[in-house]
Design a protein around this motif. Structure first.
Motif, PDB file in Angstrom:
ATOM      1  N   GLU A  32      55.369  51.601  49.612  1.00  0.00           N
ATOM      2  CA  GLU A  32      55.409  50.890  50.900  1.00  0.00           C
ATOM      3  C   GLU A  32      54.627  49.575  50.844  1.00  0.00           C
ATOM      4  N   HIS A  33      53.362  49.687  50.408  1.00  0.00           N
ATOM      5  CA  HIS A  33      52.520  48.494  50.381  1.00  0.00           C
ATOM      6  C   HIS A  33      52.554  47.861  49.002  1.00  0.00           C
ATOM      7  N   ALA A  34      52.908  46.576  48.975  1.00  0.00           N
ATOM      8  CA  ALA A  34      53.011  45.888  47.686  1.00  0.00           C
ATOM      9  C   ALA A  34      51.642  45.360  47.274  1.00  0.00           C
ATOM     10  N   THR A  35      51.201  45.735  46.075  1.00  0.00           N
ATOM     11  CA  THR A  35      49.953  45.200  45.531  1.00  0.00           C
ATOM     12  C   THR A  35      50.212  43.811  44.951  1.00  0.00           C
ATOM     13  N   LEU A  36      51.355  43.667  44.297  1.00  0.00           N
ATOM     14  CA  LEU A  36      51.774  42.368  43.757  1.00  0.00           C
ATOM     15  C   LEU A  36      53.177  42.075  44.256  1.00  0.00           C
ATOM     16  N   ARG A  37      53.412  40.811  44.623  1.00  0.00           N
ATOM     17  CA  ARG A  37      54.738  40.447  45.128  1.00  0.00           C
ATOM     18  C   ARG A  37      55.293  39.272  44.331  1.00  0.00           C
ATOM     19  N   ASP A  38      56.429  39.507  43.740  1.00  0.00           N
ATOM     20  CA  ASP A  38      57.202  38.426  43.137  1.00  0.00           C
ATOM     21  C   ASP A  38      56.340  37.491  42.280  1.00  0.00           C
ATOM     22  N   VAL A  39      55.616  38.054  41.368  1.00  0.00           N
ATOM     23  CA  VAL A  39      54.683  37.279  40.539  1.00  0.00           C
ATOM     24  C   VAL A  39      55.419  36.663  39.347  1.00  0.00           C
ATOM     25  N   ASN A  40      55.226  35.372  39.154  1.00  0.00           N
ATOM     26  CA  ASN A  40      55.828  34.669  38.008  1.00  0.00           C
ATOM     27  C   ASN A  40      54.755  33.830  37.328  1.00  0.00           C
ATOM     28  N   PHE A  41      54.546  34.061  36.073  1.00  0.00           N
ATOM     29  CA  PHE A  41      53.651  33.182  35.305  1.00  0.00           C
ATOM     30  C   PHE A  41      53.825  33.502  33.821  1.00  0.00           C
ATOM     31  N   ALA A  42      53.260  32.645  33.015  1.00  0.00           N
ATOM     32  CA  ALA A  42      53.311  32.866  31.565  1.00  0.00           C
ATOM     33  C   ALA A  42      51.965  32.538  30.965  1.00  0.00           C
ATOM     34  N   ILE A  43      51.584  33.306  29.986  1.00  0.00           N
ATOM     35  CA  ILE A  43      50.366  33.017  29.228  1.00  0.00           C
ATOM     36  C   ILE A  43      50.807  32.548  27.854  1.00  0.00           C
ATOM     37  N   GLU A  44      50.476  31.310  27.569  1.00  0.00           N
ATOM     38  CA  GLU A  44      50.908  30.737  26.291  1.00  0.00           C
ATOM     39  C   GLU A  44      49.907  31.098  25.204  1.00  0.00           C
ATOM     40  N   GLN A  45      50.352  30.912  23.971  1.00  0.00           N
ATOM     41  CA  GLN A  45      49.460  31.136  22.834  1.00  0.00           C
ATOM     42  C   GLN A  45      48.289  30.159  22.893  1.00  0.00           C
ATOM     43  N   HIS A  46      47.135  30.594  22.442  1.00  0.00           N
ATOM     44  CA  HIS A  46      45.922  29.777  22.360  1.00  0.00           C
ATOM     45  C   HIS A  46      45.500  29.208  23.723  1.00  0.00           C
ATOM     46  N   SER A  47      45.839  29.914  24.789  1.00  0.00           N
ATOM     47  CA  SER A  47      45.484  29.413  26.124  1.00  0.00           C
ATOM     48  C   SER A  47      44.249  30.139  26.650  1.00  0.00           C
ATOM     49  N   PHE A  48      43.642  29.564  27.669  1.00  0.00           N
ATOM     50  CA  PHE A  48      42.454  30.159  28.282  1.00  0.00           C
ATOM     51  C   PHE A  48      42.658  30.091  29.791  1.00  0.00           C
ATOM     52  N   GLN A  49      42.612  31.227  30.452  1.00  0.00           N
ATOM     53  CA  GLN A  49      42.790  31.202  31.888  1.00  0.00           C
ATOM     54  C   GLN A  49      41.885  32.194  32.602  1.00  0.00           C
ATOM     55  N   PHE A  50      41.533  31.815  33.811  1.00  0.00           N
ATOM     56  CA  PHE A  50      40.791  32.712  34.680  1.00  0.00           C
ATOM     57  C   PHE A  50      41.762  33.313  35.677  1.00  0.00           C
ATOM     58  N   LEU A  51      41.548  34.594  35.949  1.00  0.00           N
ATOM     59  CA  LEU A  51      42.320  35.266  36.997  1.00  0.00           C
ATOM     60  C   LEU A  51      41.321  35.557  38.098  1.00  0.00           C
ATOM     61  N   THR A  52      41.558  35.022  39.254  1.00  0.00           N
ATOM     62  CA  THR A  52      40.571  35.189  40.319  1.00  0.00           C
ATOM     63  C   THR A  52      41.252  35.527  41.640  1.00  0.00           C
ATOM     64  N   GLY A  53      40.462  35.848  42.605  1.00  0.00           N
ATOM     65  CA  GLY A  53      40.987  36.242  43.909  1.00  0.00           C
ATOM     66  C   GLY A  53      40.014  37.201  44.561  1.00  0.00           C
ATOM     67  N   PRO A  54      40.187  37.457  45.840  1.00  0.00           N
ATOM     68  CA  PRO A  54      39.247  38.356  46.531  1.00  0.00           C
ATOM     69  C   PRO A  54      39.368  39.793  46.013  1.00  0.00           C
ATOM     70  N   SER A  55      38.370  40.595  46.327  1.00  0.00           N
ATOM     71  CA  SER A  55      38.405  41.999  45.913  1.00  0.00           C
ATOM     72  C   SER A  55      39.642  42.681  46.501  1.00  0.00           C
ATOM     73  N   GLY A  56      40.278  43.483  45.703  1.00  0.00           N
ATOM     74  CA  GLY A  56      41.476  44.206  46.161  1.00  0.00           C
ATOM     75  C   GLY A  56      42.730  43.365  46.128  1.00  0.00           C
ATOM     76  N   ALA A  57      42.634  42.152  45.573  1.00  0.00           N
ATOM     77  CA  ALA A  57      43.819  41.274  45.546  1.00  0.00           C
ATOM     78  C   ALA A  57      44.824  41.727  44.493  1.00  0.00           C
ATOM     79  N   GLY A  58      44.399  42.552  43.560  1.00  0.00           N
ATOM     80  CA  GLY A  58      45.339  43.044  42.541  1.00  0.00           C
ATOM     81  C   GLY A  58      45.057  42.531  41.145  1.00  0.00           C
TER      82      GLY A  58
END
Lengths: 223, 327
Positions: A14-40
């Motif tokens: 019923e409740h979607a934790t993630l909705r329609d997520v699109n992204f790519a992690i490329e080789q040799h990349s560096f990324q932060f994943l952030t968001g409020p608590s419980g964001a998924g």
């Protein structure tokens, strides 16, 4: 390296934790994943780790769609990923040394081969004198460093870290970040889930993946 | 390919000699640590269950073994002996008829010895039932002839019966066939019952191990998750659990088998010391020997080994089935 295509995730249907997520992690990349608590954030990391199946959409890891991978292929793919869990997930009955050696031990390597590497890495993360103790007697920061060492010992192509500096002092946090930066420079793709704005400031060149209300917003370094 | 050394500062904070010293010292040579925790309450309970089951399995197998052994003894004894009963008949001499029947029996190939139970001996045998002071001449007491069979081929009983019918019509040959059939049936029933109990004990053991494995899987969920995430195959995880349960099964089976060996050895000793007593003789006559011998002890060891392997196999199959259901 990792590609999400229209990925949605719901634990209860019923409740979607993630909705329609699109992204790519490329080789040799560096990324932060952030968001409020419980964001998924943790759910997103678990999808990348192939520990969860998306409710809809497709997750591809190392060029293959996860749903098409056989069990041995999933295992082979997981061996290319290092993961640091927020709750460490150390095996309580194994010493620090045995916990860190685990990824190499399950590969069937002899201890005579992996022993020196484990000791070298433990010394580098400042646990050279804690190798023989059980996790129960470690401080939060020591557990964190043990978990990080375990994630790194297999020389992963992709490192997923869930709040890796949450329990360490600023000095060690800077040291760990230097380690992540070194890993990135040597070719490892790094994804760090964090709330720590200060941490993100130190890596202004990193991509930011921001989760809010189940949706992912990607901020490229230049933005 | 990344190498850890490339991550180190140029001037390592830790001299290499220290690391090498540690490597070449204790850590490299230390014992391999089990990934599944050895000591747990459920583990100890399983050891106890397996010990009890092994004990019951060895008891049922031992019972079947003893019954078969005693039945063989009874059948051997009964089948090596036959009797001819010569009944008194009007106008015929009982002594002459007994002698004629004995002569016919002696002439039959396969009969090793023939003995006529004398009139006095028959009267002495009947005395406990009929009392003393009775004139046995007034009673129509048949004369018994005991035939012992040789070790060679069986005698031609049909020919002996025909010869007796022709020459001594008041004689009847009893080859104890009815008794043999009943003994055979009884022994077969007891052996089947013991085998059934043995199989049920094995099934119960397998089920207990299955439940214990599921419990261990639930209790070690975190360990299984971590092993998966660090790249362990299902086979590797199953082997860890199999090794764990093989150790538990072997400990339990060895304990149960040791207890069974002690009980059988004690029963054998009791039998040995009670051999000369009347009670001991009666017990021996009724139940045969309590001694299971080297073969019996070998069977106990085989059962213990089998149960330990069954434990390992059962746990492995439960773990594999569980892991298949995981992503």
């Amino acid at each position: 390296m990792v590609r999400f295509e229209n990925v949605s995730l719901s634990y209860d249907g019923e409740h979607a934790t993630l909705r329609d997520v699109n992204f790519a992690i490329e080789q040799h990349s560096f990324q932060f994943l952030t968001g409020p608590s419980g964001a998924g954030k943790t759910s997103l990391l678990r999808l990348m780790l192939m520990a969860l199946k998306p409710t809809s959409g497709h997750v591809s890891v190392f060029g293959s769609r996860v749903e098409t991978l056989s069990k041995p292929q999933l295992t082979a793919a997981r061996r290319r990923i290092g993961v640091v869990f927020q709750d460490f997930r150390l095996l309580d009955h194994l010493t620090v040394y045995d916990n860190v050696a685990l990824p190499l031990r399950v590969l069937g390597q002899p201890e005579s081969k992996y022993g020196p590497e484990v000791i070298e890495l433990l010394q580098w993360v400042g646990l050279g004198d804690r190798m023989r103790v059980l996790p129960a007697v470690l401080s939060g920061g020591e557990k964190q460093r043990t978990a990080i060492a375990r994630a790194l010992i297999g020389r992963p192509e992709l490192l997923l870290a869930d709040e890796p500096t949450g329990n360490v002092d600023p000095t060690l946090a800077r040291r760990l970040l230097r380690l992540f930066a070194e890993l990135h420079r040597s070719g490892t793709s790094v994804v760090i889930a964090t709330h720590d704005l200060g941490l993100m400031e130190q890596f202004a060149g990193a991509k930011r993946l921001v989760l809010a209300d189940g949706r992912l917003h990607v901020f490229e370094p230049h933005s | 390919m990344l190498h850890i050394k490339s991550l180190l500062p140029r001037k390592s904070l830790f001299p290499k000699a220290v690391a090498l010293d540690v490597v070449q010292g204790r850590l490299i040579e230390k014992r391999r640590v089990a990934l599944v925790q050895r000591d747990s309450i459920s583990g100890r309970a399983l050891v106890t269950v397996v010990a009890i089951m092994t004990f019951l399995a060895t008891l049922s197998a031992g019972a079947a073994f003893l019954v078969a052994q005693a039945s063989d003894g009874w059948q051997h004894q009964v089948s090596r002996e036959m009797t001819i009963q010569v009944r008194p008949s009007e106008g015929r001499s009982l002594d002459k008829d007994a002698a004629a029947a004995a002569a016919l029996a002696s002439a039959t190939k396969g009969i090793a010895s023939v003995r006529i139970v004398s009139k006095a001996e028959s009267e002495r045998l009947l005395q406990p039932w009929l009392g003393s002071g009775l004139n046995f001449d007034d009673l129509p007491i048949p004369r018994m002839i005991i035939l012992k069979l040789g070790v060679g081929p069986a005698p031609d009983l049909r020919a002996l019966n025909a010869a007796l019918a022709k020459s001594v019509p008041n004689a009847a040959l009893d080859d104890h066939r009815l008794w043999l059939q009943r003994l055979d049936t009884m022994a077969g029933t007891m052996e089947t019952g013991a085998a059934l109990v043995f199989v049920l004990v094995l099934v119960a053991t397998a089920l207990a191990v299955g439940f214990a494995t599921r419990g261990a899987m639930a209790g070690n969920r975190d360990i299984i998750d971590v092993l998966h995430f660090v790249g362990a195959t299902d086979g590797y995880i199953a082997r860890e659990f199999q090794g764990h349960f093989l150790r538990l099964g072997a400990t339990g089976a060895a304990s149960g088998a040791t207890l069974a060996v002690l009980i059988y050895a004690a029963a054998g000793l009791f039998e040995h010391f009670a051999m000369a007593t009347a009670g001991g003789d009666q017990l021996r006559a009724l139940f045969g020997s309590f001694s299971i011998g080297g073969r019996g002890y070998g069977v106990i060891v085989m059962i213990a080994l089998g149960i330990a392997l069954l434990t390992a196999f059962m746990s492995r199959s439960v773990v594999i089935r569980h892991l298949r259901g995981l992503y």
